[in-house]
Write an enzyme that holds these catalytic residues in place. Structure first.
Site, PDB file in Angstrom:
ATOM      1  N   GLU A  36       0.760  -1.437   0.176  1.00  0.00           N
ATOM      2  CA  GLU A  36       0.333  -0.324   0.219  1.00  0.00           C
ATOM      3  C   GLU A  36       0.933   1.335   0.162  1.00  0.00           C
ATOM      4  O   GLU A  36       0.828   2.156   1.150  1.00  0.00           O
ATOM      5  CB  GLU A  36      -0.820  -0.436   0.852  1.00  0.00           C
ATOM      6  CG  GLU A  36      -1.580  -1.370   1.282  1.00  0.00           C
ATOM      7  CD  GLU A  36      -2.972  -1.156   2.777  1.00  0.00           C
ATOM      8  OE1 GLU A  36      -2.474  -0.345   3.390  1.00  0.00           O
ATOM      9  OE2 GLU A  36      -3.237  -2.604   2.118  1.00  0.00           O
TER      10      GLU A  36
ATOM     11  N   GLU B 105      -5.604 -11.136  -1.022  1.00  0.00           N
ATOM     12  CA  GLU B 105      -6.137 -10.653   0.186  1.00  0.00           C
ATOM     13  C   GLU B 105      -7.991 -11.312  -0.418  1.00  0.00           C
ATOM     14  O   GLU B 105      -8.601  -9.527   0.073  1.00  0.00           O
ATOM     15  CB  GLU B 105      -6.347  -9.576   0.605  1.00  0.00           C
ATOM     16  CG  GLU B 105      -4.792  -9.188   1.386  1.00  0.00           C
ATOM     17  CD  GLU B 105      -4.441  -7.971   1.612  1.00  0.00           C
ATOM     18  OE1 GLU B 105      -5.310  -7.326   2.066  1.00  0.00           O
ATOM     19  OE2 GLU B 105      -3.287  -7.762   2.132  1.00  0.00           O
TER      20      GLU B 105
HETATM   21  C1  XIL Z   1      -5.786  -6.599   8.228  1.00  0.00           C
HETATM   22  C2  XIL Z   1      -6.184  -7.399   9.227  1.00  0.00           C
HETATM   23  O1  XIL Z   1      -6.915  -8.476   8.375  1.00  0.00           O
HETATM   24  C3  XIL Z   1      -6.732  -7.018  10.220  1.00  0.00           C
HETATM   25  O2  XIL Z   1      -7.251  -8.088  11.759  1.00  0.00           O
HETATM   26  C4  XIL Z   1      -6.157  -5.819  10.887  1.00  0.00           C
HETATM   27  O3  XIL Z   1      -6.391  -5.307  12.124  1.00  0.00           O
HETATM   28  C5  XIL Z   1      -5.298  -4.646  10.307  1.00  0.00           C
HETATM   29  O4  XIL Z   1      -4.913  -5.853   8.487  1.00  0.00           O
HETATM   30  N1  XIL Z   1      -5.160  -5.301   3.454  1.00  0.00           N
HETATM   31  C6  XIL Z   1      -3.693  -5.301   3.898  1.00  0.00           C
HETATM   32  C7  XIL Z   1      -4.280  -6.553   5.427  1.00  0.00           C
HETATM   33  O5  XIL Z   1      -3.012  -6.271   3.201  1.00  0.00           O
HETATM   34  O6  XIL Z   1      -2.842  -6.872   6.176  1.00  0.00           O
HETATM   35  C8  XIL Z   1      -5.089  -5.843   6.132  1.00  0.00           C
HETATM   36  O7  XIL Z   1      -5.145  -7.386   7.236  1.00  0.00           O
HETATM   37  C9  XIL Z   1      -6.132  -5.955   5.597  1.00  0.00           C
HETATM   38  C10 XIL Z   1      -6.192  -4.782   4.140  1.00  0.00           C
END
Ligand code: XIL
Length: 364
Positions: free
Chosen positions: A158, A264
């Site tokens: 990101e 994801e």
């Molecule tokens: C999220 C987790 O799932 C949560 O448990 C945490 O509170 C915040 O992070 N993009 C990403 C992930 O790259 O690492 C994130 O994961 C979700 C969005």
């Protein structure tokens, strides 16, 4: 004569029993999504839940041959205390994957969210040189500890603003400028030259300006000889993101020659503004029609991945938590939703079978 019959019957019964045992031992565990794909199918896990919840553990073993740690390998876990590295959960995650023959996808080395306070304070106190030195030390320690075990890393996560093609002015950016990205990739490569190194971001499948910004960055990195080998689409999708837009992006992503990972995946119905607690509850319950539409969306996405990403670039499709009970969406955005392929009771939804059909159907 009679005793001969009894003896033969006895032998017969023994042989049946022996066969029973063989059959029991060699029966493969029920097939799961991974068994229908010719690229890895992954999921993000929490090692605590794996240890505590047997149904969850079985579901993970049956369906996935690639594992990403949801939070246990992030800087806010491993590097949360000054002068100490917290390896425990990461090590346990690796041990679980090794026992079950699952690929380990490392997530993530550099991110802006949840950055430990002590790192921010040291940055303020000691400036850019300290930040660079810490970046190098942290990446080197983590990547070399898991050298040869973690197959790939989301090196930078990101680095672009939520919308549009500009760099996010993160802690790392403030001290090191956009150079922190190239540096992170070089440090990771030095620590494990064999690992695949990914840039990972969200909304790039739908926000063309953001996607083109990322492509430009990748071009620059490649022209400077930076060892980037993969691009991760987080794919936190929403039901109304048009498939045509996703198809356009995937075609272009395929042309980069990079490994492409859906890193994801989930598909929500409701809305949010990409910030914590920024959810908007449009739908209050999941109807049969909605479930069916979601199944089709999952199916089409898999078909597009198989169609537009060249075979040798298909690094896999990873879900971000695969059940509606544990999904991060509800906690993070503060809404009710049903974004995954398993329901609250960890039973497969229509979406599960939609995804599977996408893996099985012939590509035209
Ligand atoms: C999220 C987790 O799932 C949560 O448990 C945490 O509170 C915040 O992070 N993009 C990403 C992930 O790259 O690492 C994130 O994961 C979700 C969005």
């Amino acid at each position: 004569m009679q005793s001969t019959y009894i003896f033969l019957l006895f032998l017969f019964l023994i042989s049946i029993c022996a066969n029973c045992n063989i059959a029991r031992e060699s029966t493969p565990i029920a097939q799961g999504l991974k068994d229908y794909a010719d690229f890895p199918i992954g999921n993000s896990i929490s090692i605590r839940k794996i240890i505590e919840d047997e149904k969850y553990r079985t579901m993970i073993k049956q369906n996935f041959n690639s594992i990403t740690s949801g939070n246990d390998m992030k800087m806010y876990t491993i590097g949360r205390e000054e002068g100490k590295y917290n390896w425990e959960k990461a090590d346990e995650t690796l041990a679980f994957c090794e026992r079950n023959n699952q690929r380990i996808f490392g997530h993530t080395l550099v991110w802006h969210l949840g950055l430990p306070k002590w790192i921010q304070n040291n940055g303020k106190e000691h400036g850019a040189d300290w930040v660079d030195e810490y970046l190098e030390t942290y990446i080197t320690k983590v990547v070399s500890r898991y050298k040869g075990k973690v197959a790939a890393w989301d090196v930078v996560n990101e680095a672009f603003e939520t919308a549009g093609g500009n760099y996010r002015e993160t802690f790392w950016y403030q001290y090191l400028g956009k150079e922190y990205i190239a540096k992170a990739f070089r440090y990771a490569h030095a620590a494990d030259p064999e690992a695949e190194l990914f840039y990972n971001d969200f909304n790039i499948e739908r926000d063309t300006a953001k996607f083109l910004g990322v492509l430009k960055m990748i071009e620059e990195l490649k022209s400077e000889g930076v060892p980037i080998t993969g691009l991760g689409f987080q794919m936190h999708l929403r039901m109304d993101i048009p498939d045509e837009v996703i198809a356009y992006t995937l075609k272009k992503a395929g042309e980069t020659g990079l490994k492409i990972h859906f890193s994801e995946l989930d598909i929500i119905f409701n809305r949010h503004d990409d910030t914590k607690d920024g959810g908007e509850q449009v739908y209050k319950e999941l109807t049969k029609e909605m479930e069916q539409a979601q199944a089709e969306k999952y199916k089409n996405l898999v078909l597009m991945y198989r169609k537009y990403i060249p075979k040798n670039q298909q690094y896999g499709i990873t879900f971000w938590g695969c059940n509606d009970r544990d999904t991060w969406i509800k906690r993070f955005f503060g809404i009710e939703d049903w974004p995954t392929v398993f329901d609250e009771n960890l039973n497969p939804k229509r979406a599960y079978y939609g995804f599977m059909e996408g893996l099985k159907e012939k590509i035209r």
